[in-house]
Write an enzyme that holds these catalytic residues in place. Structure first.
Site, mmCIF file in Angstrom:
data_model
loop_
_atom_site.group_PDB
_atom_site.id
_atom_site.type_symbol
_atom_site.label_atom_id
_atom_site.label_comp_id
_atom_site.label_asym_id
_atom_site.label_seq_id
_atom_site.Cartn_x
_atom_site.Cartn_y
_atom_site.Cartn_z
ATOM 1 N NE ARG A 175 -9.196 21.395 -4.825
ATOM 2 C CZ ARG A 175 -8.556 22.501 -5.103
ATOM 3 N NH1 ARG A 175 -8.473 22.932 -6.341
ATOM 4 N NH2 ARG A 175 -7.999 23.208 -4.134
ATOM 5 C CE LYS A 197 8.962 36.129 3.891
ATOM 6 N NZ LYS A 197 8.523 36.872 2.718
ATOM 7 N N GLY A 228 -1.899 24.728 2.700
ATOM 8 C CA GLY A 228 -0.652 24.770 1.933
ATOM 9 C C GLY A 228 0.313 23.615 2.092
HETATM 10 P P1 AMP Z 1 4.715 28.733 4.380
HETATM 11 O O1 AMP Z 1 4.407 28.832 2.912
HETATM 12 O O2 AMP Z 1 4.824 30.053 5.065
HETATM 13 O O3 AMP Z 1 3.840 27.742 5.104
HETATM 14 O O4 AMP Z 1 6.181 28.178 4.465
HETATM 15 C C1 AMP Z 1 6.559 26.961 3.890
HETATM 16 C C2 AMP Z 1 7.957 27.076 3.431
HETATM 17 O O5 AMP Z 1 8.778 27.400 4.517
HETATM 18 C C3 AMP Z 1 8.496 25.792 2.842
HETATM 19 O O6 AMP Z 1 8.758 25.996 1.485
HETATM 20 C C4 AMP Z 1 9.766 25.536 3.637
HETATM 21 O O7 AMP Z 1 10.854 25.160 2.815
HETATM 22 C C5 AMP Z 1 10.058 26.901 4.233
HETATM 23 N N1 AMP Z 1 10.863 26.777 5.462
HETATM 24 C C6 AMP Z 1 10.618 26.007 6.526
HETATM 25 N N2 AMP Z 1 11.607 26.114 7.420
HETATM 26 C C7 AMP Z 1 12.499 26.972 6.914
HETATM 27 C C8 AMP Z 1 13.762 27.470 7.370
HETATM 28 N N3 AMP Z 1 14.258 27.085 8.536
HETATM 29 N N4 AMP Z 1 14.410 28.341 6.585
HETATM 30 C C9 AMP Z 1 13.893 28.710 5.398
HETATM 31 N N5 AMP Z 1 12.724 28.283 4.902
HETATM 32 C C10 AMP Z 1 12.034 27.419 5.655
#
Ligand code: AMP
Length: 399
Positions: free
Chosen positions: A38, A201, A357
């Protein structure tokens, strides 16, 4: 995007310029900076002002002090790192307002840099307090916002302060790069435009998907959220992650995508495991036929090939969210394949933006940073931009 005013539209000779930066950097137990990204990112803006013959007063926050001063969250501990990056002495004021700040900024000479203490030691900063913003404003002659990481906050130093500089406010070069990258993906980029949305999600990505549908030609859906779509479409997903209450929404997204003539690519196969662990038994199967007791933790090899072909035919790419549980090596292949595909497309001339993220963390940790066109420095700010929200820090300069 309306034409934005950047520091390049001004000459800062003899001006004391207040520059809001995001020096909220990670530190170790000895308060040494462990990642100076940064600070390095703000260097071009600071240099531009100094080269014009002006001086720079740096404003930043560090951590979450919640209105109370503390030694651990003092910006004094990062002075040495800024000096190293800027290759020059940096002065420090023990408070961001009050006597020390007033005296040191008043005596600041052209070519010099002054860093003010953590803005968030004052609760007024996060409250967006007008008189606190005015106190900060009095220290300088011009205002520059180069803190993309906090541009989604309507704080005193990120938004409110701008009104005191109606004709001398502008974006720093980092902010300008971030905004241009978003504009490329959503408005001006060459077609076909492909967005990869992954992660755990549907619920946390739904607003982004809805906002980008009019802008993209292809939408690749990966990660845990894909299983909500697959189940909604009648697939058997075993024990994979699912949001039952979002299944209807998933079908609506598919319908909306059709209306916008967006081609949606869901995974066709999955790497499945009998436990959420690197030591679990694993195999690949059709994504619609995951047996009970097994869960999909990554996309499978057929999906990798499918996505790869889409990426290589894309001219503009947005990547947000992993294809699988990339933190566990056995389920990282899909995410690595996405990184490889984007890198290859970029080499062939596509513009690629990685934002928000986990995909940013992945890209940095795995050496893709130099192989994509742009990696965003702002998590929340990037996500809100992709959701179509006008960031307060951006609006304050534009209006
Ligand atoms: P997000 O913070 O919503 O961008 O999600 C990222 C997280 O989703 C990471 O920590 C991944 O481990 C998790 N993730 C990705 N694919 C899967 C899956 N098939 N089942 C469970 N968690 C997942």
């Amino acid at each position: 995007m309306t034409s934005m005013k950047t520091v390049n539209d001004f000459n800062f000779k003899d001006k004391k310029v207040l520059v809001r930066v995001d020096f909220n950097v990670p530190q170790n137990a000895d308060l040494q900076v462990t990642d100076n990204t940064r600070i390095v990112a703000a260097k071009p803006t600071i240099e531009k002002i100094l080269n014009d013959g002006g001086s720079v007063i740096l404003l930043s926050h560090l951590g979450r002090p919640k209105g109370k001063a503390s030694k651990e969250l003092s910006l004094a501990s990062i002075v040495a790192e800024i000096e190293k990056v800027m290759e020059k002495k940096v002065m420090f004021s023990t408070d961001c307002v009050g006597e020390d700040a007033a005296t040191k900024s008043a005596s600041l000479q052209n070519g010099e840099i002054l860093l003010l203490e953590n803005l968030r030691f004052h609760a007024e900063e996060e409250k967006g307090d007008l008189s606190f913003a005015e106190k900060l404003a009095k220290l300088g002659d011009a205002y520059v916002n180069d803190a993309f990481g906090t541009a989604h906050r309507a704080h005193a130093s990120t938004a409110v302060i701008a009104q005191f500089f109606p004709s001398s406010k502008s974006f720093g070069l980092l902010m300008a790069k971030e905004l241009k990258a978003i504009d490329t993906v959503l408005n001006t980029g060459e077609k076909p435009v492909t967005a990869i949305i992954g992660g755990s999600k549907v619920s946390s990505k739904i607003t982004i998907i809805e906002n980008i549908l009019p802008a993209v030609d292809n939408l690749i859906i990966g990660g845990g959220m894909a299983f909500t779509f697959i189940k909604a479409m009648g697939g058997k997903i075993g024990n994979s992650l699912v949001e039952e209450d979002k299944m209807q929404l998933a079908l609506e997204i598919i319908e909306k995508a059709k209306q916008h003539k967006v081609q949606v690519y869901l995974p066709v196969d999955a790497v499945i495991a009998d436990a959420f662990s690197n030591d679990a038994q694993i195999k690949e199967c059709d994504i619609y036929e995951i047996p009970e007791g097994w869960m999909g933790l990554d996309v499978g090899s057929k999906s990798n090939t499918l996505f790869h072909d889409v990426l290589l035919n894309s001219r503009t790419i947005l990547w947000n969210g992993p294809a699988g549980v990339f933190e566990l090596s056995n389920f990282a292949k899909g995410t690595i394949a996405l990184g490889d595909g984007i890198a290859e497309a970029t080499k062939l001339g596509a513009f690629s933006l990685v934002g928000g993220g986990d995909s940013v963390a992945f890209v940095k940790q795995n050496g893709y940073e130099t192989k994509v066109s742009y990696v965003s420095t702002g998590g929340g700010a990037m996500l809100e931009s992709l959701e179509g929200l006008e960031l307060p820090g951006v609006a304050a300069i534009n209006n």
